[in-house]
Design a protein around this motif. Structure first.
Motif, PDB file in Angstrom:
ATOM      1  N   VAL A  30      -0.638   4.631   3.688  1.00 16.50           N
ATOM      2  CA  VAL A  30      -1.871   4.858   2.936  1.00 16.50           C
ATOM      3  C   VAL A  30      -2.952   5.344   3.887  1.00 16.50           C
ATOM      4  CG1 VAL A  30      -3.717   3.746   1.596  1.00 16.50           C
ATOM      5  CG2 VAL A  30      -1.319   3.141   1.180  1.00 16.50           C
ATOM      6  N   GLN A  31      -3.561   6.486   3.555  1.00 17.38           N
ATOM      7  CA  GLN A  31      -4.757   6.924   4.285  1.00 17.38           C
ATOM      8  C   GLN A  31      -5.914   6.075   3.802  1.00 17.38           C
ATOM      9  OE1 GLN A  31      -5.852  11.022   3.692  1.00 17.38           O
ATOM     10  NE2 GLN A  31      -7.817  10.787   4.732  1.00 17.38           N
ATOM     11  N   VAL A  32      -6.552   5.352   4.718  1.00 21.32           N
ATOM     12  CA  VAL A  32      -7.600   4.406   4.354  1.00 21.32           C
ATOM     13  C   VAL A  32      -8.916   5.158   4.141  1.00 21.32           C
ATOM     14  CG1 VAL A  32      -8.900   2.368   5.087  1.00 21.32           C
ATOM     15  CG2 VAL A  32      -6.453   2.565   5.636  1.00 21.32           C
ATOM     16  N   THR A  33      -9.499   4.973   2.967  1.00 17.92           N
ATOM     17  CA  THR A  33     -10.811   5.568   2.690  1.00 17.92           C
ATOM     18  C   THR A  33     -11.933   4.547   2.809  1.00 17.92           C
ATOM     19  OG1 THR A  33     -10.475   5.207   0.312  1.00 17.92           O
ATOM     20  CG2 THR A  33      -9.866   7.370   1.196  1.00 17.92           C
ATOM     21  N   SER A  34     -11.619   3.266   2.619  1.00 17.50           N
ATOM     22  CA  SER A  34     -12.589   2.180   2.799  1.00 17.50           C
ATOM     23  C   SER A  34     -11.843   0.946   3.284  1.00 17.50           C
ATOM     24  CB  SER A  34     -13.322   1.850   1.498  1.00 17.50           C
ATOM     25  OG  SER A  34     -14.121   2.917   1.059  1.00 17.50           O
ATOM     26  N   ALA A  35     -12.399   0.293   4.287  1.00 18.02           N
ATOM     27  CA  ALA A  35     -11.840  -0.965   4.784  1.00 18.02           C
ATOM     28  C   ALA A  35     -12.962  -1.985   4.871  1.00 18.02           C
ATOM     29  CB  ALA A  35     -11.184  -0.775   6.154  1.00 18.02           C
ATOM     30  N   GLY A  36     -12.617  -3.248   4.768  1.00 17.79           N
ATOM     31  CA  GLY A  36     -13.627  -4.302   4.806  1.00 17.79           C
ATOM     32  C   GLY A  36     -13.438  -5.239   5.980  1.00 17.79           C
ATOM     33  N   ILE A  37     -14.520  -5.931   6.329  1.00 18.91           N
ATOM     34  CA  ILE A  37     -14.452  -7.038   7.282  1.00 18.91           C
ATOM     35  C   ILE A  37     -14.595  -8.318   6.475  1.00 18.91           C
ATOM     36  CG2 ILE A  37     -15.443  -8.132   9.316  1.00 18.91           C
ATOM     37  CD1 ILE A  37     -16.594  -5.457  10.135  1.00 18.91           C
ATOM     38  N   CYS A  38     -13.612  -9.184   6.581  1.00 20.90           N
ATOM     39  CA  CYS A  38     -13.590 -10.428   5.810  1.00 20.90           C
ATOM     40  C   CYS A  38     -14.084 -11.584   6.671  1.00 20.90           C
ATOM     41  CB  CYS A  38     -12.161 -10.696   5.334  1.00 20.90           C
ATOM     42  SG  CYS A  38     -11.956 -12.205   4.366  1.00 20.90           S
ATOM     43  N   GLY A  39     -14.526 -12.644   6.013  1.00 23.59           N
ATOM     44  CA  GLY A  39     -14.910 -13.849   6.739  1.00 23.59           C
ATOM     45  C   GLY A  39     -13.772 -14.375   7.601  1.00 23.59           C
ATOM     46  N   PRO A  58      -6.995  -5.569  13.415  1.00 24.48           N
ATOM     47  CA  PRO A  58      -7.302  -6.583  12.403  1.00 24.48           C
ATOM     48  C   PRO A  58      -7.601  -5.948  11.043  1.00 24.48           C
ATOM     49  CG  PRO A  58      -9.232  -6.191  13.741  1.00 24.48           C
ATOM     50  CD  PRO A  58      -8.149  -5.291  14.292  1.00 24.48           C
ATOM     51  N   GLY A  59      -7.849  -6.808  10.073  1.00 30.43           N
ATOM     52  CA  GLY A  59      -8.273  -6.342   8.747  1.00 30.43           C
ATOM     53  C   GLY A  59      -7.171  -6.427   7.712  1.00 30.43           C
ATOM     54  N   SER A 110       3.676 -17.288   8.531  1.00 28.18           N
ATOM     55  CA  SER A 110       2.518 -16.815   7.781  1.00 28.18           C
ATOM     56  C   SER A 110       2.060 -15.443   8.271  1.00 28.18           C
ATOM     57  CB  SER A 110       1.376 -17.825   7.904  1.00 28.18           C
ATOM     58  OG  SER A 110       1.006 -17.998   9.264  1.00 28.18           O
ATOM     59  N   MET A 111       2.471 -15.038   9.474  1.00 23.95           N
ATOM     60  CA  MET A 111       2.085 -13.744  10.025  1.00 23.95           C
ATOM     61  C   MET A 111       2.663 -12.583   9.214  1.00 23.95           C
ATOM     62  SD  MET A 111       0.231 -14.871  12.405  1.00 23.95           S
ATOM     63  CE  MET A 111       0.039 -16.446  13.223  1.00 23.95           C
ATOM     64  N   GLU A 112       3.677 -12.858   8.412  1.00 29.43           N
ATOM     65  CA  GLU A 112       4.302 -11.820   7.598  1.00 29.43           C
ATOM     66  C   GLU A 112       3.645 -11.701   6.228  1.00 29.43           C
ATOM     67  OE1 GLU A 112       8.512 -12.401   7.355  1.00 29.43           O
ATOM     68  OE2 GLU A 112       8.698 -12.928   9.456  1.00 29.43           O
ATOM     69  N   LEU A 113       2.680 -12.561   5.937  1.00 34.07           N
ATOM     70  CA  LEU A 113       2.114 -12.633   4.588  1.00 34.07           C
ATOM     71  C   LEU A 113       0.751 -11.973   4.462  1.00 34.07           C
ATOM     72  CD1 LEU A 113       3.055 -16.337   3.733  1.00 34.07           C
ATOM     73  CD2 LEU A 113       4.284 -14.253   3.101  1.00 34.07           C
ATOM     74  N   CYS A 114       0.209 -11.465   5.584  1.00 35.77           N
ATOM     75  CA  CYS A 114      -1.122 -10.873   5.553  1.00 35.77           C
ATOM     76  C   CYS A 114      -1.229  -9.842   6.661  1.00 35.77           C
ATOM     77  CB  CYS A 114      -2.191 -11.954   5.737  1.00 35.77           C
ATOM     78  SG  CYS A 114      -3.896 -11.349   5.580  1.00 35.77           S
ATOM     79  N   TYR A 115      -1.894  -8.723   6.363  1.00 34.75           N
ATOM     80  CA  TYR A 115      -2.130  -7.701   7.374  1.00 34.75           C
ATOM     81  C   TYR A 115      -3.160  -8.192   8.395  1.00 34.75           C
ATOM     82  CZ  TYR A 115      -0.212  -4.732   3.642  1.00 34.75           C
ATOM     83  OH  TYR A 115       0.574  -4.202   2.651  1.00 34.75           O
ATOM     84  N   GLY A 116      -3.022  -7.710   9.621  1.00 34.94           N
ATOM     85  CA  GLY A 116      -4.094  -7.837  10.591  1.00 34.94           C
ATOM     86  C   GLY A 116      -4.349  -9.193  11.187  1.00 34.94           C
ATOM     87  N   VAL A 117      -3.367 -10.098  11.145  1.00 38.72           N
ATOM     88  CA  VAL A 117      -3.545 -11.389  11.808  1.00 38.72           C
ATOM     89  C   VAL A 117      -2.627 -11.530  13.016  1.00 38.72           C
ATOM     90  CG1 VAL A 117      -4.393 -12.580   9.764  1.00 38.72           C
ATOM     91  CG2 VAL A 117      -1.934 -12.537  10.211  1.00 38.72           C
TER      92      VAL A 117
END
Length: 350
Positions: A30-39, A58-59, A110-117
């Motif tokens: 996916v070409q990213v057009t918007s990314a966020g910074i989460c808490g 990250p992210g 849990s590292m397989e369950l979320c991007y960027g950790v």
């Protein structure tokens, strides 16, 4: 391609990384057009990462356009505008098939369950993102939903909705939201959508309390939050508390502030392996306590419908836009809670 990378406490860098690529026939890029910074990213930024490794991107919040698919991807094609849920499913186990990706039965960690950790799944604060099991882990976006709203729908809004659902909010009830960052603000909107008559909100940052008031939240003022909440509720306490910070102090506040036989739902990320849970207090007050991680896939369908109907406005929590190259400054701003910051959108196309 360009991306942000994590190199230790308060050390986010912008530079070149290997291009995102299809490595399995079920993948997509996916070409990213918007990314966020989460808490949650701030935990990493503050020197409390979920993995000891360094140098990864990250992210876990992004919206974009599919640019490449593996040979076994059938539901998406290049050019499709998509939302990438923060949680990652395997597409094979019973939990993921039901949408409960946070309960994946095949994930080894849990590292397989979320991007960027960790480096296992590179994050979304980049020009492109490799998405595994794309037929399950992508959501096609309706044209009526903006990138800003969609970005909040990748994680913040589903986490908030999940927290309110676990709190079993009923029509006419009074709800306290602890923490008025993006997740807390979306929890307030979710509580109203579920029928709450009143939503009280507390946060250490006065600007956040003031902004929450524009959404119908009653700000809790004063240093003694518990006493103020009790006074605002006629001595009774709120029916339910949604905790959206994850610190020991805020979880304890939630437990003490809620009414007798009330419900507490914790969605703030806690990394304390020995939280001093006051079992006696919970037993005496006959409390219901819920805690967990959101399966974005499961929570998304009602949120997309509510967004399209104008019942919730995820884009309302966005406050700042930065180019991806300005990511280190964006992290510093977000961590410092300065300039009325609520939600930051990073634009990799600038």
């Amino acid at each position: 391609m360009k991306a942000l990378t994590y190199h230790g406490r308060h050390d986010i860098r912008y530079g070149d990384v290997p291009d995102a690529a299809v490595t399995n026939p079920t993948d997509a890029v996916v070409q990213v057009t918007s990314a966020g910074i989460c808490g949650s990213d701030l935990h990493i930024y503050g020197g409390h990462p979920f993995s000891p490794e360094l140098g990864y991107t990250p992210g876990h919040e992004c919206v974009g356009v599919v640019v490449e698919t593996g040979g076994q991807v059938t539901r998406f094609k290049p050019g499709d505008r998509v939302l990438v849920p923060a949680s990652v499913g395997c597409a094979q186990c019973r939990s993921c098939a039901a949408g409960f990706t946070a309960r994946c039965e095949r994930a080894k960690s849990s590292m397989e369950l979320c991007y960027g950790v960790s480096p296992q799944l590179q994050g979304s604060q980049a020009q492109a993102l490799a998405v595994p099991c794309a037929d399950v882990n992508l959501v096609r976006l309706p044209e009526s939903i903006s990138d800003e709203a969609a970005l909040v729908l990748t994680d913040n809004a589903p986490t908030a909705w999940y927290g309110c659902r676990r709190a079993r909010i009923q029509p006419g009830e009074t709800v306290l939201v602890v923490g008025l960052g993006p997740v807390g603000l979306m929890a307030a909107q979710s509580a109203f959508a579920m029928g709450a008559a009143r939503v009280l909100g507390t946060d250490l940052v006065a600007e956040r309390r003031a902004f929450a008031a524009t959404l119908g939240v009653e700000p809790v003022e004063g240093e003694d939050v518990r006493a103020a909440v009790r006074e605002m509720t006629g001595g009774r306490g709120p029916d339910a508390v949604v905790e959206a910070v994850g610190s020991d102090a805020t979880i304890e506040l939630a437990l003490k502030a809620v009414r007798q036989a009330g419900r507490v739902s914790v969605i703030g990320v806690s990394q304390n392996k020995a939280f001093p849970f006051h079992m006696g207090l919970a037993q005496i007050k006959e409390l219901e306590f819920a805690i967990g991680l959101c399966s974005v896939h499961y929570e998304l369908p009602p949120l997309i419908a509510l967004t399209q109907a104008g019942r919730i406005k995820p884009e309302a929590v966005v406050s700042h836009h930065f180019a991806l190259s300005e990511g280190p400054a964006a992290y510093e701003l977000f961590a410092g809670r300065a300039d009325g910051v609520r939600k930051i959108v990073l634009d990799p196309t600038r």
